[in-house]
Each structure stands twice: as C-alpha cells, then as structure tokens.
Scaffold this motif. Structure first.
Motif, PDB file in Angstrom:
ATOM      1  N   GLN A  44      92.405  65.316  25.078  1.00  0.00           N
ATOM      2  CA  GLN A  44      93.613  64.879  25.784  1.00  0.00           C
ATOM      3  C   GLN A  44      94.799  65.109  24.851  1.00  0.00           C
ATOM      4  O   GLN A  44      94.836  64.570  23.763  1.00  0.00           O
ATOM      5  N   VAL A  45      95.735  65.945  25.277  1.00  0.00           N
ATOM      6  CA  VAL A  45      96.923  66.234  24.483  1.00  0.00           C
ATOM      7  C   VAL A  45      98.118  65.806  25.314  1.00  0.00           C
ATOM      8  O   VAL A  45      98.423  66.421  26.341  1.00  0.00           O
ATOM      9  N   GLY A  46      98.780  64.739  24.854  1.00  0.00           N
ATOM     10  CA  GLY A  46      99.881  64.208  25.643  1.00  0.00           C
ATOM     11  C   GLY A  46      99.332  63.690  26.963  1.00  0.00           C
ATOM     12  O   GLY A  46      98.434  62.875  27.004  1.00  0.00           O
ATOM     13  N   GLY A  47      99.845  64.197  28.061  1.00  0.00           N
ATOM     14  CA  GLY A  47      99.351  63.796  29.369  1.00  0.00           C
ATOM     15  C   GLY A  47      98.452  64.828  30.003  1.00  0.00           C
ATOM     16  O   GLY A  47      98.086  64.712  31.165  1.00  0.00           O
ATOM     17  N   SER A  48      98.083  65.869  29.251  1.00  0.00           N
ATOM     18  CA  SER A  48      97.268  66.932  29.843  1.00  0.00           C
ATOM     19  C   SER A  48      95.884  66.990  29.200  1.00  0.00           C
ATOM     20  O   SER A  48      95.689  66.586  28.067  1.00  0.00           O
ATOM     21  N   THR A  49      94.965  67.503  29.969  1.00  0.00           N
ATOM     22  CA  THR A  49      93.597  67.681  29.509  1.00  0.00           C
ATOM     23  C   THR A  49      93.399  69.136  29.099  1.00  0.00           C
ATOM     24  O   THR A  49      93.797  70.045  29.825  1.00  0.00           O
ATOM     25  N   VAL A  50      92.782  69.351  27.935  1.00  0.00           N
ATOM     26  CA  VAL A  50      92.510  70.696  27.443  1.00  0.00           C
ATOM     27  C   VAL A  50      90.998  70.869  27.323  1.00  0.00           C
ATOM     28  O   VAL A  50      90.321  70.050  26.707  1.00  0.00           O
ATOM     29  N   ILE A  51      90.482  71.922  27.950  1.00  0.00           N
ATOM     30  CA  ILE A  51      89.069  72.262  27.833  1.00  0.00           C
ATOM     31  C   ILE A  51      88.970  73.590  27.107  1.00  0.00           C
ATOM     32  O   ILE A  51      89.644  74.552  27.475  1.00  0.00           O
ATOM     33  N   ARG A  52      88.111  73.629  26.095  1.00  0.00           N
ATOM     34  CA  ARG A  52      87.945  74.839  25.293  1.00  0.00           C
ATOM     35  C   ARG A  52      86.454  75.123  25.125  1.00  0.00           C
ATOM     36  O   ARG A  52      85.656  74.210  24.954  1.00  0.00           O
ATOM     37  N   ALA A  53      86.124  76.395  25.166  1.00  0.00           N
ATOM     38  CA  ALA A  53      84.752  76.833  24.920  1.00  0.00           C
ATOM     39  C   ALA A  53      84.797  78.106  24.081  1.00  0.00           C
ATOM     40  O   ALA A  53      85.407  79.086  24.482  1.00  0.00           O
ATOM     41  N   ASP A  54      84.203  78.043  22.916  1.00  0.00           N
ATOM     42  CA  ASP A  54      84.072  79.213  22.043  1.00  0.00           C
ATOM     43  C   ASP A  54      82.591  79.526  21.944  1.00  0.00           C
ATOM     44  O   ASP A  54      81.789  78.646  21.619  1.00  0.00           O
ATOM     45  N   TYR A  55      82.235  80.760  22.219  1.00  0.00           N
ATOM     46  CA  TYR A  55      80.819  81.122  22.146  1.00  0.00           C
ATOM     47  C   TYR A  55      80.657  82.581  21.797  1.00  0.00           C
ATOM     48  O   TYR A  55      81.580  83.370  21.920  1.00  0.00           O
ATOM     49  N   GLU A  56      79.454  82.889  21.329  1.00  0.00           N
ATOM     50  CA  GLU A  56      79.108  84.266  20.972  1.00  0.00           C
ATOM     51  C   GLU A  56      77.981  84.742  21.875  1.00  0.00           C
ATOM     52  O   GLU A  56      77.116  83.959  22.260  1.00  0.00           O
ATOM     53  N   LYS A  57      77.985  86.006  22.156  1.00  0.00           N
ATOM     54  CA  LYS A  57      76.935  86.616  22.977  1.00  0.00           C
ATOM     55  C   LYS A  57      76.442  87.849  22.231  1.00  0.00           C
ATOM     56  O   LYS A  57      77.228  88.733  21.890  1.00  0.00           O
ATOM     57  N   VAL A  58      75.152  87.904  21.953  1.00  0.00           N
ATOM     58  CA  VAL A  58      74.538  89.057  21.300  1.00  0.00           C
ATOM     59  C   VAL A  58      73.858  89.880  22.378  1.00  0.00           C
ATOM     60  O   VAL A  58      73.025  89.374  23.123  1.00  0.00           O
ATOM     61  N   VAL A  59      74.239  91.151  22.464  1.00  0.00           N
ATOM     62  CA  VAL A  59      73.670  92.049  23.461  1.00  0.00           C
ATOM     63  C   VAL A  59      72.900  93.138  22.719  1.00  0.00           C
ATOM     64  O   VAL A  59      73.494  93.991  22.062  1.00  0.00           O
ATOM     65  N   PRO A  60      71.563  93.104  22.798  1.00  0.00           N
ATOM     66  CA  PRO A  60      70.777  94.143  22.126  1.00  0.00           C
ATOM     67  C   PRO A  60      70.994  95.500  22.787  1.00  0.00           C
ATOM     68  O   PRO A  60      71.000  95.598  24.009  1.00  0.00           O
ATOM     69  N   LEU A  61      71.173  96.523  21.982  1.00  0.00           N
ATOM     70  CA  LEU A  61      71.413  97.858  22.523  1.00  0.00           C
ATOM     71  C   LEU A  61      70.153  98.707  22.409  1.00  0.00           C
ATOM     72  O   LEU A  61      69.499  98.989  23.403  1.00  0.00           O
ATOM     73  N   VAL A  62      69.803  99.111  21.206  1.00  0.00           N
ATOM     74  CA  VAL A  62      68.611  99.923  20.980  1.00  0.00           C
ATOM     75  C   VAL A  62      67.992  99.484  19.659  1.00  0.00           C
ATOM     76  O   VAL A  62      68.701  99.369  18.661  1.00  0.00           O
ATOM     77  N   ALA A  63      66.695  99.239  19.664  1.00  0.00           N
ATOM     78  CA  ALA A  63      65.947  98.852  18.466  1.00  0.00           C
ATOM     79  C   ALA A  63      66.631  97.681  17.771  1.00  0.00           C
ATOM     80  O   ALA A  63      66.747  96.620  18.364  1.00  0.00           O
ATOM     81  N   ASN A  64      67.129  97.863  16.552  1.00  0.00           N
ATOM     82  CA  ASN A  64      67.773  96.765  15.834  1.00  0.00           C
ATOM     83  C   ASN A  64      69.299  96.847  15.879  1.00  0.00           C
ATOM     84  O   ASN A  64      69.981  96.228  15.081  1.00  0.00           O
ATOM     85  N   VAL A  65      69.840  97.576  16.835  1.00  0.00           N
ATOM     86  CA  VAL A  65      71.286  97.701  17.003  1.00  0.00           C
ATOM     87  C   VAL A  65      71.714  96.806  18.154  1.00  0.00           C
ATOM     88  O   VAL A  65      71.171  96.884  19.253  1.00  0.00           O
ATOM     89  N   SER A  66      72.689  95.924  17.873  1.00  0.00           N
ATOM     90  CA  SER A  66      73.174  94.987  18.882  1.00  0.00           C
ATOM     91  C   SER A  66      74.691  94.913  18.834  1.00  0.00           C
ATOM     92  O   SER A  66      75.307  95.229  17.815  1.00  0.00           O
ATOM     93  N   PHE A  67      75.260  94.453  19.937  1.00  0.00           N
ATOM     94  CA  PHE A  67      76.685  94.142  19.988  1.00  0.00           C
ATOM     95  C   PHE A  67      76.830  92.636  19.878  1.00  0.00           C
ATOM     96  O   PHE A  67      76.058  91.885  20.460  1.00  0.00           O
ATOM     97  N   LEU A  68      77.864  92.175  19.151  1.00  0.00           N
ATOM     98  CA  LEU A  68      78.175  90.757  19.060  1.00  0.00           C
ATOM     99  C   LEU A  68      79.560  90.558  19.680  1.00  0.00           C
ATOM    100  O   LEU A  68      80.544  91.131  19.213  1.00  0.00           O
ATOM    101  N   PHE A  69      79.609  89.763  20.738  1.00  0.00           N
ATOM    102  CA  PHE A  69      80.872  89.459  21.396  1.00  0.00           C
ATOM    103  C   PHE A  69      81.234  88.016  21.096  1.00  0.00           C
ATOM    104  O   PHE A  69      80.382  87.124  21.180  1.00  0.00           O
ATOM    105  N   GLN A  70      82.486  87.772  20.753  1.00  0.00           N
ATOM    106  CA  GLN A  70      82.982  86.420  20.520  1.00  0.00           C
ATOM    107  C   GLN A  70      84.007  86.123  21.600  1.00  0.00           C
ATOM    108  O   GLN A  70      85.051  86.789  21.676  1.00  0.00           O
ATOM    109  N   PHE A  71      83.699  85.138  22.430  1.00  0.00           N
ATOM    110  CA  PHE A  71      84.571  84.790  23.544  1.00  0.00           C
ATOM    111  C   PHE A  71      85.198  83.431  23.298  1.00  0.00           C
ATOM    112  O   PHE A  71      84.566  82.534  22.745  1.00  0.00           O
ATOM    113  N   GLN A  72      86.451  83.283  23.744  1.00  0.00           N
ATOM    114  CA  GLN A  72      87.176  82.015  23.667  1.00  0.00           C
ATOM    115  C   GLN A  72      87.814  81.760  25.021  1.00  0.00           C
ATOM    116  O   GLN A  72      88.526  82.613  25.550  1.00  0.00           O
TER     117      GLN A  72
END
Length: 121
Positions: free
Chosen positions: A83-111
């Motif tokens: 709660q900031v002042g009179g407003s509500t703030v919702i936040r979500a920070d997360y990572e998503k690992v997407v395997p591509l080929v063998a031991n190669v993956s993408f790492l996405f960081q979302f906010q």
C-alpha cells in the motif's frame, strides 16, 4: 550465352536449416511471452476490480484469474502487494528458463507492476 540462375541444392539446404532453427526457437519462446502477457493482464484486472482490498482478497482474485488463464509461472504467493499512499501496488518479478537444444537455454526475466492509482512503469 545463358547463365544459370537460382538456388543450388546445398544453398537450399542451408537456408532450410536456418529457417527451421528460427521456427524452433520461435515455437519455444512465444509461449513464455504469452504467459507474461497473461500475468500482466491478470494483475491489471485484479488491481482495477479490487482497489483497496486486502492482500488476501487480491491473492484470491489473482488465483482465479491465473487458473482461467493457465498461468503456472507466478502463483498468488509470488505477488508482492504493498500500500503506497492511497493506492495498492502489485508487483511480480520472475524468471523463465526455456530449454532450446541440449544444454542451451534461454533465460527470460519478467517484471510486472501495476498500481491502483496511475499506471506503474
């Protein structure tokens, strides 16, 4: 004299492999972004529909939206609600690992952040 035009067989194979790799990458990356946009939409809807509600009510509302949208990356417990002042703030920070080929993956960081007052950056 006539010069040959067109694509050789080996040139075609190289281009086909490049297109196939691009398509495989796209098929693996796009679902991560679709889920991100679903999380963003769910958080925005929860904030707009439940302005001024308690964190428990906000988490329950998000849980219903997450179930409908098949969101697996962010659960109700992962939301940071303040709660900031009179407003509500919702936040979500997360990572998503997407395997591509063998031991190669993408790492996405979302906010995702949404406020019941003005839109958060």
């Amino acid at each position: 004299m006539h010069t040959q035009r067109g694509l050789s067989f080996f040139g075609f194979i190289i281009i086909a492999m490049a297109v196939a790799m691009a398509m495989i990458t796209a098929f693996k990356v796009v679902p991560a972004y679709i889920e991100y946009f679903n999380v963003k939409q769910a958080v925005t809807t929860v904030v707009k529909q439940n302005a001024g509600a308690t964190p428990a009510v906000l988490r329950e509302s998000y849980s219903r939206h997450a179930e409908i949208s098949d969101i697996k990356a962010v659960g109700p417990a992962d939301l940071v609600i303040s709660q900031v002042g009179g407003s509500t703030v919702i936040r979500a920070d997360y990572e998503k690992v997407v395997p591509l080929v063998a031991n190669v993956s993408f790492l996405f960081q979302f906010q995702v952040e949404q406020s019941s007052g003005a839109a958060a950056p």
